[in-house]
Design a protein around this motif. Structure first.
Motif, PDB file in Angstrom:
ATOM      1  N   ALA A  13       0.816  -1.211   0.000  1.00 24.62           N
ATOM      2  CA  ALA A  13       0.000   0.000   0.000  1.00 24.62           C
ATOM      3  C   ALA A  13       0.849   1.261   0.000  1.00 24.62           C
ATOM      4  N   ASP A  14       2.162   1.119   0.230  1.00 24.12           N
ATOM      5  CA  ASP A  14       2.999   2.305   0.328  1.00 24.12           C
ATOM      6  C   ASP A  14       3.493   2.813  -1.030  1.00 24.12           C
ATOM      7  N   GLY A  15       2.963   2.293  -2.109  1.00 20.15           N
ATOM      8  CA  GLY A  15       3.364   2.762  -3.421  1.00 20.15           C
ATOM      9  C   GLY A  15       4.582   2.058  -3.972  1.00 20.15           C
ATOM     10  N   GLY A  75       7.597  11.995  -8.952  1.00 21.78           N
ATOM     11  CA  GLY A  75       6.382  12.472  -8.306  1.00 21.78           C
ATOM     12  C   GLY A  75       5.788  11.365  -7.456  1.00 21.78           C
ATOM     13  N   GLU A  76       4.660  11.652  -6.848  1.00 15.58           N
ATOM     14  CA  GLU A  76       4.015  10.666  -6.000  1.00 15.58           C
ATOM     15  C   GLU A  76       3.478   9.507  -6.840  1.00 15.58           C
ATOM     16  N   LEU A  96       5.854   5.102 -15.442  1.00 13.80           N
ATOM     17  CA  LEU A  96       5.066   4.147 -14.680  1.00 13.80           C
ATOM     18  C   LEU A  96       4.291   4.939 -13.651  1.00 13.80           C
ATOM     19  N   ARG A  97       3.002   4.632 -13.505  1.00 16.23           N
ATOM     20  CA  ARG A  97       2.179   5.322 -12.518  1.00 16.23           C
ATOM     21  C   ARG A  97       1.356   4.276 -11.777  1.00 16.23           C
ATOM     22  N   LEU A  98       1.554   4.202 -10.481  1.00 16.53           N
ATOM     23  CA  LEU A  98       0.837   3.251  -9.648  1.00 16.53           C
ATOM     24  C   LEU A  98      -0.536   3.816  -9.318  1.00 16.53           C
TER      25      LEU A  98
END
Length: 125
Positions: A13-15, A75-76, A96-98
């Motif tokens: 869950a922490d990315g 970025g986040e 890549l974007r989670l």
């Protein structure tokens, strides 16, 4: 005290990118792990069709091929690096974007930002 399942869920869950991710059509699974200061992704499983398509582009052994290289934080829950497209024998700038713990958007662009394609990969079991 939290159960092991809750601890595992908290880890993802922490990315974190780390883990195995599957292409939308299920033809390729990539293991993403840290490679020094960056992230990289290596093919760990591929369908016969994906292997044949990669061979047409010059990649004889798709399993073991590093598709993602040099991904660093941008970025986040976002990383930028390079993506290898084996069936076209081409490297592209990529992002890549989670989206959440089980969905990862993989976006690659050719010719600057003129020709881009995005796919949503899912975390493999």
């Amino acid at each position: 005290m939290p159960t092991p399942v809750l601890l595992l869920a908290a880890l993802f869950a922490d990315g974190s990118l780390e883990g195995r991710w599957t292409h939308p059509n299920g033809s390729v699974t990539v293991a993403i792990a840290q490679c020094g200061e960056a992230w990289c992704g290596t093919v760990v499983a591929a369908s016969d069709k994906a292997k044949a398509d990669a061979a047409k582009g010059g990649t004889r052994d798709l399993v073991g091929t590093q598709l993602m290289t040099g991904f660093t934080a941008a970025g986040e829950d976002k990383w930028k690096g390079r993506l290898f497209v084996p069936d076209r024998n081409f490297r592209a700038r990529a992002e890549l974007r989670l989206l959440d713990s089980n969905r990862l958007v993989v976006r690659g662009c050719m010719a600057g930002k003129m020709l881009c394609k995005s796919q949503t990969w899912t975390r493999a079991d």
